[in-house]
Motif scaffolding. Structure first.
Motif: not given
Length: 72
Positions: A28-35
């Motif tokens: 949530r802090l950076t908006g970086v996502a992965s799966f």
């Protein structure tokens, strides 16, 4: 349709259950996502993505290290 598991920690991780069964983990802090196929795998992949993000933001544009990601 994806579904999201939310909590009240603005600096935490949001998990999204994708319609194809995969799980997305989003910082949530950076908006970086992965799966990944599981929450644990999504977290491991997110940790790698956050490390890359941090390296990229700590270097001037002309000094960004060469990626070793096979898809780049």
């Amino acid at each position: 349709m994806a579904s999201s598991a939310k909590d009240t920690d603005p600096d935490g991780v949001e998990f999204i259950q994708e319609s194809d069964g995969r799980v997305t983990a989003k910082d949530r802090l950076t908006g970086v996502a992965s799966f990944g196929e599981t929450r644990a795998e999504a977290l491991r992949m997110l940790a790698d993505a956050l490390e890359s993000h941090e390296e990229a933001t700590n270097h001037p544009d002309d000094e960004v290290p060469e990626s070793d990601a096979p898809w780049l």
